[in-house]
Design a protein around this motif. Structure first.
Motif, PDB file in Angstrom:
ATOM      1  N   LEU A   1      33.583  43.550  68.716  1.00  0.00           N
ATOM      2  CA  LEU A   1      34.056  44.899  68.372  1.00  0.00           C
ATOM      3  C   LEU A   1      35.497  44.858  67.890  1.00  0.00           C
ATOM      4  O   LEU A   1      35.844  45.468  66.860  1.00  0.00           O
ATOM      5  N   LEU A   2      36.356  44.120  68.607  1.00  0.00           N
ATOM      6  CA  LEU A   2      37.756  44.019  68.204  1.00  0.00           C
ATOM      7  C   LEU A   2      37.900  43.312  66.859  1.00  0.00           C
ATOM      8  O   LEU A   2      38.790  43.645  66.063  1.00  0.00           O
ATOM      9  N   LEU A   3      37.012  42.337  66.603  1.00  0.00           N
ATOM     10  CA  LEU A   3      37.036  41.647  65.306  1.00  0.00           C
ATOM     11  C   LEU A   3      36.759  42.637  64.177  1.00  0.00           C
ATOM     12  O   LEU A   3      37.443  42.623  63.142  1.00  0.00           O
ATOM     13  N   GLY A   4      35.765  43.499  64.369  1.00  0.00           N
ATOM     14  CA  GLY A   4      35.465  44.502  63.357  1.00  0.00           C
ATOM     15  C   GLY A   4      36.601  45.496  63.164  1.00  0.00           C
ATOM     16  O   GLY A   4      36.951  45.854  62.026  1.00  0.00           O
ATOM     17  N   ILE A   5      37.218  45.938  64.272  1.00  0.00           N
ATOM     18  CA  ILE A   5      38.317  46.901  64.184  1.00  0.00           C
ATOM     19  C   ILE A   5      39.524  46.276  63.488  1.00  0.00           C
ATOM     20  O   ILE A   5      40.134  46.890  62.597  1.00  0.00           O
ATOM     21  N   SER A   6      39.884  45.057  63.898  1.00  0.00           N
ATOM     22  CA  SER A   6      41.043  44.398  63.284  1.00  0.00           C
ATOM     23  C   SER A   6      40.795  44.128  61.805  1.00  0.00           C
ATOM     24  O   SER A   6      41.705  44.258  60.978  1.00  0.00           O
ATOM     25  N   GLY A   7      39.543  43.757  61.458  1.00  0.00           N
ATOM     26  CA  GLY A   7      39.220  43.541  60.049  1.00  0.00           C
ATOM     27  C   GLY A   7      39.345  44.818  59.245  1.00  0.00           C
ATOM     28  O   GLY A   7      39.871  44.811  58.112  1.00  0.00           O
ATOM     29  N   ALA A   8      38.888  45.930  59.824  1.00  0.00           N
ATOM     30  CA  ALA A   8      39.002  47.218  59.125  1.00  0.00           C
ATOM     31  C   ALA A   8      40.456  47.603  58.928  1.00  0.00           C
ATOM     32  O   ALA A   8      40.846  48.115  57.865  1.00  0.00           O
ATOM     33  N   ILE A   9      41.282  47.361  59.964  1.00  0.00           N
ATOM     34  CA  ILE A   9      42.712  47.678  59.848  1.00  0.00           C
ATOM     35  C   ILE A   9      43.361  46.856  58.740  1.00  0.00           C
ATOM     36  O   ILE A   9      44.149  47.375  57.929  1.00  0.00           O
ATOM     37  N   LEU A  10      43.021  45.572  58.659  1.00  0.00           N
ATOM     38  CA  LEU A  10      43.599  44.716  57.620  1.00  0.00           C
ATOM     39  C   LEU A  10      43.173  45.161  56.228  1.00  0.00           C
ATOM     40  O   LEU A  10      43.975  45.150  55.290  1.00  0.00           O
ATOM     41  N   VAL A  11      41.900  45.564  56.089  1.00  0.00           N
ATOM     42  CA  VAL A  11      41.420  46.039  54.790  1.00  0.00           C
ATOM     43  C   VAL A  11      42.165  47.305  54.381  1.00  0.00           C
ATOM     44  O   VAL A  11      42.581  47.456  53.221  1.00  0.00           O
ATOM     45  N   ILE A  12      42.344  48.225  55.329  1.00  0.00           N
ATOM     46  CA  ILE A  12      43.064  49.470  55.031  1.00  0.00           C
ATOM     47  C   ILE A  12      44.497  49.174  54.616  1.00  0.00           C
ATOM     48  O   ILE A  12      45.025  49.767  53.659  1.00  0.00           O
ATOM     49  N   ARG A  13      45.129  48.246  55.333  1.00  0.00           N
ATOM     50  CA  ARG A  13      46.504  47.874  54.966  1.00  0.00           C
ATOM     51  C   ARG A  13      46.565  47.307  53.553  1.00  0.00           C
ATOM     52  O   ARG A  13      47.466  47.645  52.767  1.00  0.00           O
ATOM     53  N   LYS A  14      45.624  46.438  53.216  1.00  0.00           N
ATOM     54  CA  LYS A  14      45.617  45.830  51.887  1.00  0.00           C
ATOM     55  C   LYS A  14      45.363  46.886  50.808  1.00  0.00           C
ATOM     56  O   LYS A  14      45.945  46.831  49.717  1.00  0.00           O
ATOM     57  N   LEU A  15      44.478  47.840  51.108  1.00  0.00           N
ATOM     58  CA  LEU A  15      44.229  48.907  50.140  1.00  0.00           C
ATOM     59  C   LEU A  15      45.492  49.723  49.896  1.00  0.00           C
ATOM     60  O   LEU A  15      45.806  50.093  48.755  1.00  0.00           O
ATOM     61  N   LYS A  16      46.242  50.013  50.989  1.00  0.00           N
ATOM     62  CA  LYS A  16      47.474  50.781  50.849  1.00  0.00           C
ATOM     63  C   LYS A  16      48.499  50.035  50.008  1.00  0.00           C
ATOM     64  O   LYS A  16      49.310  50.651  49.292  1.00  0.00           O
ATOM     65  N   HIS A  17      48.494  48.693  50.123  1.00  0.00           N
ATOM     66  CA  HIS A  17      49.449  47.887  49.359  1.00  0.00           C
ATOM     67  C   HIS A  17      48.928  47.565  47.957  1.00  0.00           C
ATOM     68  O   HIS A  17      49.584  46.831  47.216  1.00  0.00           O
ATOM     69  N   GLY A  18      47.755  48.074  47.621  1.00  0.00           N
ATOM     70  CA  GLY A  18      47.203  47.835  46.294  1.00  0.00           C
ATOM     71  C   GLY A  18      46.715  46.427  46.055  1.00  0.00           C
ATOM     72  O   GLY A  18      46.619  45.972  44.913  1.00  0.00           O
ATOM     73  N   GLN A  19      46.367  45.706  47.136  1.00  0.00           N
ATOM     74  CA  GLN A  19      45.975  44.313  46.974  1.00  0.00           C
ATOM     75  C   GLN A  19      44.538  44.139  46.506  1.00  0.00           C
ATOM     76  O   GLN A  19      44.122  43.038  46.183  1.00  0.00           O
ATOM     77  N   TYR A  20      43.767  45.220  46.484  1.00  0.00           N
ATOM     78  CA  TYR A  20      42.384  45.108  46.041  1.00  0.00           C
ATOM     79  C   TYR A  20      42.175  45.734  44.663  1.00  0.00           C
ATOM     80  O   TYR A  20      41.065  46.053  44.278  1.00  0.00           O
ATOM     81  N   ARG A  21      43.267  45.947  43.947  1.00  0.00           N
ATOM     82  CA  ARG A  21      43.120  46.447  42.584  1.00  0.00           C
ATOM     83  C   ARG A  21      42.520  45.372  41.697  1.00  0.00           C
ATOM     84  O   ARG A  21      42.827  44.188  41.839  1.00  0.00           O
ATOM     85  N   ILE A  22      41.669  45.790  40.797  1.00  0.00           N
ATOM     86  CA  ILE A  22      41.053  44.839  39.863  1.00  0.00           C
ATOM     87  C   ILE A  22      42.003  44.628  38.703  1.00  0.00           C
ATOM     88  O   ILE A  22      42.296  45.550  37.940  1.00  0.00           O
ATOM     89  N   GLU A  23      42.516  43.424  38.597  1.00  0.00           N
ATOM     90  CA  GLU A  23      43.431  43.087  37.517  1.00  0.00           C
ATOM     91  C   GLU A  23      42.760  42.043  36.641  1.00  0.00           C
ATOM     92  O   GLU A  23      42.421  40.939  37.098  1.00  0.00           O
ATOM     93  N   ARG A  24      42.540  42.380  35.414  1.00  0.00           N
ATOM     94  CA  ARG A  24      41.878  41.478  34.483  1.00  0.00           C
ATOM     95  C   ARG A  24      42.920  40.819  33.586  1.00  0.00           C
ATOM     96  O   ARG A  24      43.938  41.411  33.235  1.00  0.00           O
ATOM     97  N   ALA A  25      42.622  39.616  33.218  1.00  0.00           N
ATOM     98  CA  ALA A  25      43.486  38.944  32.251  1.00  0.00           C
ATOM     99  C   ALA A  25      43.408  39.701  30.922  1.00  0.00           C
ATOM    100  O   ALA A  25      42.328  40.159  30.516  1.00  0.00           O
TER     101      ALA A  25
END
Length: 345
Positions: A210-234
């Protein structure tokens, strides 16, 4: 204080290890012949000489007087080594009494040996008889439980209860392996778990998942806030990458064949060395983005200083490939590149 990313990795390691144990033990149960795990390989139906009838048997009802505070559920007559014996089953356990005088049973070593061998069909010899009350609860036996060790190819052990004159179990290396596999497969790591599938170890692992899932969700949310999952094409008009030395001297022009920057740089040869394989742990794959450096990731910030980040240095394994210029950042990277080029030439 432990960061969320480090916590997530430790939780993932624990869950991954237990998953590996589940798979490995499950495969073992399916691939190992059940006969190799059989503790009763040499166990046989016990036979005893005829009961000596020279002495009359006492009335079993007299045994009830010895259990004034217990509830007796059964009294059974049995033949043990040619002697009649009453076994009494009460709410406190089992008890044995010789049927002629109702004296409590207490087998001597020679009797333990005879009783054990009467249940054994192998050719091994008895090499030791030892008290084994540490496993009495496991077999619901009395504290006068003895282990009779035999010397054979399966390392057989026979457990005999000296107060009930019962052979309660046979064990060998195969059954010990089976118990180990069961213990690992069902996470029965702690004593006194019993047969419950909801014991404390399973609850702990379930909480970790359960904690693994929660921590993973928190990390994904943080990355989304920092724009790390934007699709950047060459850029379609520029699918080439110019690699520079730390002094900004051109080294090579590379056609982009991969979406990841590290993979693009190492296409066909290892231009940038790593020791973690691109997981963001070693920090060796750092390069300097000359034009428009991408947003820094958590891995960038954990491995690089603020000055390096402001200078456009990033971990190439954490970013998508894009056309433009990137440079090596230190002399060690340049020496590796020159050495590699000389070998290929």
């Amino acid at each position: 204080m432990m960061s969320m990313q480090i916590l997530h990795r430790w939780l993932a390691a624990i869950v991954g290890l237990q998953l590996f144990i589940w798979v490995a033990t499950g495969l073992a149960f399916n691939l190992i012949d059940s006969q190799h795990l059989n503790g009763n390989h040499y166990r046989q139906k016990m036979t005893a000489p005829p009961i000596d009838t020279s002495s009359p048997l006492a009335e079993p009802s007299r045994l009830l007087q010895q259990f004034p505070t217990q509830t007796v559920s059964a009294i059974a007559l049995d033949n043990v080594l040619g002697k009649a014996l009453y076994r009494v089953t009460s709410d406190k356990g089992k008890f044995g009494f010789w049927a002629t005088d109702l004296s409590p049973v207490k087998l001597e070593p020679d009797q333990l040996k005879q009783l054990a061998l009467s249940s054994y069909s192998g050719s091994g010899q008895v090499i030791a008889i030892e008290l084994a009350n540490d496993v009495a609860d496991k077999y619901a036996a009395s504290s006068a439980l003895y282990r009779v060790d035999l010397q054979d190819e399966r390392n057989t052990h026979i457990y005999v209860d000296a107060t009930t004159a019962e052979v309660v179990a046979h064990e060998n290396w195969g059954s010990n392996l089976k118990q180990l596999l069961f213990m690992l497969h069902f996470m029965d790591y702690l004593p006194d778990n019993g047969v419950s599938f909801n014991h404390i170890a399973i609850r702990i692992v379930a909480t970790i998942v359960l904690l693994l899932g929660i921590s993973g969700a928190i990390l994904v949310i943080r990355k989304l806030k920092h724009g790390q999952y934007r699709i950047e094409r060459a850029h379609s008009e520029n699918n080439t990458l110019i690699l520079l030395s730390p002094d900004n001297e051109p080294l090579e022009t590379i056609t982009i064949h991969h979406s990841g920057m590290l993979d693009a740089l190492n296409h066909h040869k290892e231009r940038i060395r790593t020791s973690c394989g691109g997981g963001g742990q070693c920090g060796m794959c750092r390069v300097k983005f000359i034009d428009h450096p991408p947003l820094a990731t958590d891995q960038d910030r954990s491995k690089l200083t603020d000055d390096q980040l402001n200078d456009g240095i990033r971990l190439s394994c954490q970013h998508q490939a894009m056309g433009g210029c990137v440079s090596l950042v230190n002399a060690a990277q340049l020496r590796h590149y020159i050495k590699l080029s000389s070998i290929l030439d």
